[in-house]
Design a protein around this motif. Structure first.
Motif, mmCIF file in Angstrom:
data_model
loop_
_atom_site.group_PDB
_atom_site.id
_atom_site.type_symbol
_atom_site.label_atom_id
_atom_site.label_comp_id
_atom_site.label_asym_id
_atom_site.label_seq_id
_atom_site.Cartn_x
_atom_site.Cartn_y
_atom_site.Cartn_z
ATOM 1 N N HIS A 81 0.805 -1.220 0.000
ATOM 2 C CA HIS A 81 0.000 0.000 0.000
ATOM 3 C C HIS A 81 0.840 1.272 0.000
ATOM 4 O O HIS A 81 0.311 2.363 -0.136
ATOM 5 C CB HIS A 81 -1.081 -0.040 1.094
ATOM 6 C CG HIS A 81 -0.713 0.407 2.455
ATOM 7 N ND1 HIS A 81 -0.094 -0.399 3.370
ATOM 8 C CD2 HIS A 81 -0.926 1.580 3.086
ATOM 9 C CE1 HIS A 81 0.054 0.251 4.491
ATOM 10 N NE2 HIS A 81 -0.429 1.442 4.349
ATOM 11 N N LYS A 82 2.162 1.141 0.082
ATOM 12 C CA LYS A 82 3.047 2.300 -0.073
ATOM 13 C C LYS A 82 3.870 2.174 -1.357
ATOM 14 O O LYS A 82 4.937 2.748 -1.480
ATOM 15 C CB LYS A 82 3.961 2.420 1.150
ATOM 16 C CG LYS A 82 3.226 2.838 2.406
ATOM 17 C CD LYS A 82 4.205 2.933 3.548
ATOM 18 C CE LYS A 82 3.641 3.654 4.713
ATOM 19 N NZ LYS A 82 3.940 5.071 4.743
ATOM 20 N N LYS A 83 3.338 1.412 -2.304
ATOM 21 C CA LYS A 83 4.092 1.065 -3.516
ATOM 22 C C LYS A 83 4.458 2.257 -4.392
ATOM 23 O O LYS A 83 5.383 2.171 -5.185
ATOM 24 C CB LYS A 83 3.306 0.052 -4.345
ATOM 25 C CG LYS A 83 1.993 0.568 -4.868
ATOM 26 C CD LYS A 83 1.221 -0.519 -5.569
ATOM 27 C CE LYS A 83 -0.157 -0.014 -5.947
ATOM 28 N NZ LYS A 83 -0.999 -1.067 -6.427
ATOM 29 N N HIS A 84 3.760 3.362 -4.256
ATOM 30 C CA HIS A 84 4.057 4.510 -5.106
ATOM 31 C C HIS A 84 5.258 5.318 -4.617
ATOM 32 O O HIS A 84 5.781 6.155 -5.336
ATOM 33 C CB HIS A 84 2.824 5.414 -5.225
ATOM 34 C CG HIS A 84 1.660 4.723 -5.857
ATOM 35 N ND1 HIS A 84 1.678 4.269 -7.158
ATOM 36 C CD2 HIS A 84 0.461 4.366 -5.357
ATOM 37 C CE1 HIS A 84 0.538 3.689 -7.443
ATOM 38 N NE2 HIS A 84 -0.228 3.718 -6.365
ATOM 39 N N ASN A 85 5.671 5.061 -3.398
ATOM 40 C CA ASN A 85 6.813 5.770 -2.829
ATOM 41 C C ASN A 85 8.061 4.891 -2.996
ATOM 42 O O ASN A 85 8.191 3.852 -2.365
ATOM 43 C CB ASN A 85 6.544 6.061 -1.342
ATOM 44 C CG ASN A 85 7.605 6.940 -0.731
ATOM 45 O OD1 ASN A 85 8.791 6.749 -0.961
ATOM 46 N ND2 ASN A 85 7.179 7.901 0.075
ATOM 47 N N VAL A 86 8.963 5.313 -3.859
ATOM 48 C CA VAL A 86 10.162 4.534 -4.188
ATOM 49 C C VAL A 86 10.995 4.240 -2.945
ATOM 50 O O VAL A 86 11.482 3.126 -2.749
ATOM 51 C CB VAL A 86 11.019 5.276 -5.248
ATOM 52 C CG1 VAL A 86 12.302 4.532 -5.537
ATOM 53 C CG2 VAL A 86 10.228 5.496 -6.516
ATOM 54 N N SER A 87 11.152 5.227 -2.096
ATOM 55 C CA SER A 87 11.950 5.061 -0.887
ATOM 56 C C SER A 87 11.325 4.022 0.048
ATOM 57 O O SER A 87 12.028 3.190 0.630
ATOM 58 C CB SER A 87 12.078 6.415 -0.179
ATOM 59 O OG SER A 87 12.910 6.313 0.924
ATOM 60 N N ASP A 88 10.002 4.052 0.181
ATOM 61 C CA ASP A 88 9.301 3.059 1.000
ATOM 62 C C ASP A 88 9.452 1.654 0.429
ATOM 63 O O ASP A 88 9.608 0.686 1.173
ATOM 64 C CB ASP A 88 7.815 3.401 1.123
ATOM 65 C CG ASP A 88 7.552 4.513 2.117
ATOM 66 O OD1 ASP A 88 8.450 4.825 2.915
ATOM 67 O OD2 ASP A 88 6.437 5.063 2.098
ATOM 68 N N ALA A 118 9.129 13.462 2.001
ATOM 69 C CA ALA A 118 9.130 14.417 0.879
ATOM 70 C C ALA A 118 8.468 13.803 -0.354
ATOM 71 O O ALA A 118 7.743 14.493 -1.090
ATOM 72 C CB ALA A 118 10.554 14.857 0.558
ATOM 73 N N ILE A 119 8.692 12.513 -0.577
ATOM 74 C CA ILE A 119 8.061 11.839 -1.719
ATOM 75 C C ILE A 119 6.563 11.749 -1.509
ATOM 76 O O ILE A 119 5.777 11.974 -2.442
ATOM 77 C CB ILE A 119 8.685 10.431 -1.922
ATOM 78 C CG1 ILE A 119 10.174 10.563 -2.249
ATOM 79 C CG2 ILE A 119 7.959 9.660 -3.022
ATOM 80 C CD1 ILE A 119 10.942 9.264 -2.236
ATOM 81 N N ASP A 120 6.133 11.416 -0.288
ATOM 82 C CA ASP A 120 4.697 11.342 0.015
ATOM 83 C C ASP A 120 4.022 12.697 -0.173
ATOM 84 O O ASP A 120 2.895 12.772 -0.670
ATOM 85 C CB ASP A 120 4.453 10.835 1.439
ATOM 86 C CG ASP A 120 4.434 9.324 1.535
ATOM 87 O OD1 ASP A 120 4.451 8.654 0.473
ATOM 88 O OD2 ASP A 120 4.398 8.808 2.664
ATOM 89 N N ILE A 121 4.691 13.754 0.208
ATOM 90 C CA ILE A 121 4.117 15.107 0.023
ATOM 91 C C ILE A 121 3.871 15.368 -1.443
ATOM 92 O O ILE A 121 2.799 15.866 -1.825
ATOM 93 C CB ILE A 121 5.037 16.179 0.659
ATOM 94 C CG1 ILE A 121 4.990 16.055 2.193
ATOM 95 C CG2 ILE A 121 4.638 17.572 0.218
ATOM 96 C CD1 ILE A 121 6.031 16.881 2.922
#
Length: 195
Positions: free
Chosen positions: A121-128, A188-191
């Protein structure tokens, strides 16, 4: 009710499901009778595992409210985040219930699945993705090694001690993610993704 209205699901998940489950878990951990409060009975590997799972659940709840909830308005929260939070909540609560019933093999599997659900469910955030790929690989590898040794009849470690260690390690890694890694690498990516 319009089942597509995300604000209703938001209220259900974050206003009822998470607080209800965590309240139930904490209530279960409070000794109810003098027999329950007996240190010889209360201080056990099962109680320790239940405390660790409860802390892991609370940490996830804290992350949702302190970091994720402020980024996305209720009506625009991505469905994948809501479903991921529902799954995470159910899996952690299920692990707690199995430990309460003194069934320890299922919680090992459930605790090992948690990083993969969060990664999904956090797949869109590369860092996550990077963090939870490593966390999930470590957790799954440890669990597979344990089950392989059990299957082979090599009983090196007690099931309760193993689950305690896996839960403790998961809590430490998730603490690192929430309090250090997320702020340095993922926020920062989530923002950018959700604002």
């Amino acid at each position: 009710m319009d089942y597509k209205d995300r604000s209703h699901w938001d209220e259900f998940v974050y206003g009822l499901l998470y607080p209800g489950f965590v309240g139930s878990m904490i209530y279960e951990l409070i000794p109810q009778t003098s027999t329950d409060a007996d240190p010889k009975r209360y201080i056990s590997i099962f109680t320790g595992i239940k405390w660790l799972i409860t802390f892991l659940y609370c940490l996830d709840f804290l992350h949702l409210f302190s970091d994720m909830k402020s980024l996305t308005p209720k009506s625009k929260r991505p469905v994948v985040l809501i479903w991921g939070d529902i799954l995470t909540s159910l899996i952690l609560f299920g692990a707690f219930v199995f430990v309460k019933m003194r069934i320890l093999t299922y919680p090992i599997v459930l605790i090992s699945v948690i990083p993969w659900v969060i990664r999904w469910h956090k797949k869109h955030n590369v860092s996550d993705r990077v963090f939870f790929n490593r966390f999930g690989a470590m957790s799954s590898t440890l669990s597979l090694l344990f089950f392989a040794s059990e299957y082979a009849g090599l009983k090196y470690i007690d099931l309760g001690n193993y689950l305690f260690g896996l839960s403790f390690l998961s809590l430490v890694l998730y603490c690192y993610y929430v309090f250090v890694y997320y702020n340095r690498h993922s926020k920062a990516i989530d923002i950018k993704l959700y604002k």
